[in-house]
Design an enzyme around this catalytic site. Structure first.
Site, PDB file in Angstrom:
ATOM      1  N   HIS A  72       0.826  -1.204   0.000  1.00  0.00           N
ATOM      2  CA  HIS A  72       0.000   0.000   0.000  1.00  0.00           C
ATOM      3  C   HIS A  72       0.859   1.253   0.000  1.00  0.00           C
ATOM      4  CE1 HIS A  72      -4.200   1.415   0.591  1.00  0.00           C
ATOM      5  NE2 HIS A  72      -4.442   0.160   0.265  1.00  0.00           N
ATOM      6  N   CYS A  73       1.084   1.795  -1.185  1.00  0.00           N
ATOM      7  CA  CYS A  73       1.928   2.976  -1.355  1.00  0.00           C
ATOM      8  C   CYS A  73       1.228   3.955  -2.275  1.00  0.00           C
ATOM      9  CB  CYS A  73       3.266   2.594  -1.976  1.00  0.00           C
ATOM     10  SG  CYS A  73       4.025   1.114  -1.286  1.00  0.00           S
ATOM     11  N   ILE A  74       1.725   5.174  -2.306  1.00  0.00           N
ATOM     12  CA  ILE A  74       1.197   6.163  -3.228  1.00  0.00           C
ATOM     13  C   ILE A  74       2.360   6.848  -3.919  1.00  0.00           C
ATOM     14  CG2 ILE A  74       1.108   8.130  -1.617  1.00  0.00           C
ATOM     15  CD1 ILE A  74      -1.672   8.756  -2.817  1.00  0.00           C
TER      16      ILE A  74
END
Length: 365
Positions: free
Chosen positions: A355-357
């Site tokens: 879960h990264c942006i």
């Protein structure tokens, strides 16, 4: 930095695809004991592994609460930036800013965040620290932002191709806990205004038993414009089969914004992942949070991988389909290094996958 009273579409900004060049990656450190077993200690080791894997390709920033700063700084390589940013939980892709570009400037879109459903079916309460994360990101990197106080959206609920198409699920965007005051058509108009897209492709549902109400990022991803992957199983007795079959038919028969027929690649899911008694016992039972009960099925998928500038970071589940996923990624991304992350089950137990942006570059080629 300034809050802009306009829209990206009016100002000529668009959301790029994750496969386009970006300046870096942002993550949040896990710790809350009612979501992560043993206070997040096993998951923290995996998060550190993810951060260091991505950092080989682009700079990574890990946001931590004040009481975890020293611990995170000790566990993560000094090459990775660790900063103190108050948060409620570790899902940066969902509560962080969506970055938009116009060729010379980056701006952020700051959606309202209510923990995937607020008081209707949200996963925890309160969530106000998470709702400030996007603003703090924009201020830290010095970019202006658009803020929507009355439109709930998570980054994991949208995937764009950077050329005018966004893919979403009805299960999520039309859920009662998001924007019940808006019609489907009004939601479409907001997406067009703030992502600068022309075409919305609506899938019906996401991965089976996904507690985010079927986020699109766990079942679908764009490889590049016109090419995508879809989580898949051949097991007709698995509830996922009918969901994926329905998605495949929609994607195969719906042209994108440029009129292209999508090339859909089947990305086989691992066998069902069930919570063990030991794993369940390690999570604190707190009123207002979703329990982790023995025997519950987790939303395991390879589709929620991260596309770094020169690499693909994907979860490993100690399953035969780990290698099938790697082989497909090698085929689809011949110019990127394929990196599997051991121990991804620990992230899955917290409710998600990698879960990264992305922090986009001002000029995206």
């Amino acid at each position: 930095m300034n809050k802009i009273n306009s829209t990206p579409e009016k100002d000529g900004f668009r959301m790029p695809g994750e496969f386009e060049k970006h300046d870096g990656c942002w993550m949040i450190w896990p710790q809350r004991p009612d979501n992560w077993r043993l206070g997040g200690k096993p998951a923290q080791k995996v998060f550190a592994r993810v951060a260091e894997a991505i950092n080989k390709f682009e700079p990574v920033t890990v946001c931590v609460n004040y009481d975890q700063y020293e611990n995170a700084r000790d566990m993560i390589s000094n090459d990775v930036r660790v900063i103190e940013v108050s948060n409620d939980d570790a899902w940066m892709r969902d509560c962080g800013a969506t970055f938009v570009v116009n060729g010379s400037e980056v701006r952020g879109v700051d959606w309202a965040f209510n923990a995937w459903g607020g008081l209707v079916d949200g996963l925890y309460f309160p969530w106000h620290k998470d709702d400030f994360v996007a603003q703090k990101m924009c201020e830290l990197i010095g970019v202006n932002r658009y803020r929507l106080d009355d439109f709930v959206l998570e980054g994991g609920s949208i995937h764009v191709d950077g050329e005018g198409t966004v893919v979403v699920t009805e299960e999520c965007l039309l859920s009662a806990g998001r924007n019940p005051h808006l019609t489907k058509e009004e939601i479409e108009e907001t997406l067009k205004d703030y992502l600068n897209v022309e075409k919305i492709i609506w899938l019906k549902r996401g991965i089976f038993n996904d507690e985010t109400n079927g986020h699109v990022d766990n079942i679908f991803n764009f490889v590049r414009p016109g090419v995508c992957v879809l989580a898949w199983t051949d097991d007709k007795n698995d509830p996922q089969y009918e969901i994926s079959k329905e998605c495949y038919e929609i994607l195969s028969n719906t042209p994108d914004a440029k009129g292209r027929k999508l090339e859909v690649h089947k990305l086989y899911t691992p066998k069902p992942v069930l919570i063990t008694a030991k794993e369940s016992e390690g999570v604190d039972a707190v009123n207002g949070s979703i329990p982790r009960a023995e025997g519950d099925r987790l939303a395991a998928s390879y589709a929620n991988y991260y596309t770094a500038n020169g690499g693909i970071i994907f979860p490993l589940f100690d399953d035969p389909n780990d290698e099938k996923a790697r082989t497909l990624f090698e085929k689809l991304y011949p110019d990127r290094e394929i990196v599997g992350i051991e121990g991804a089950r620990e992230i899955l137990l917290g409710g998600g996958n990698i879960h990264c942006i992305t922090q986009q570059q001002p000029s995206v080629q």
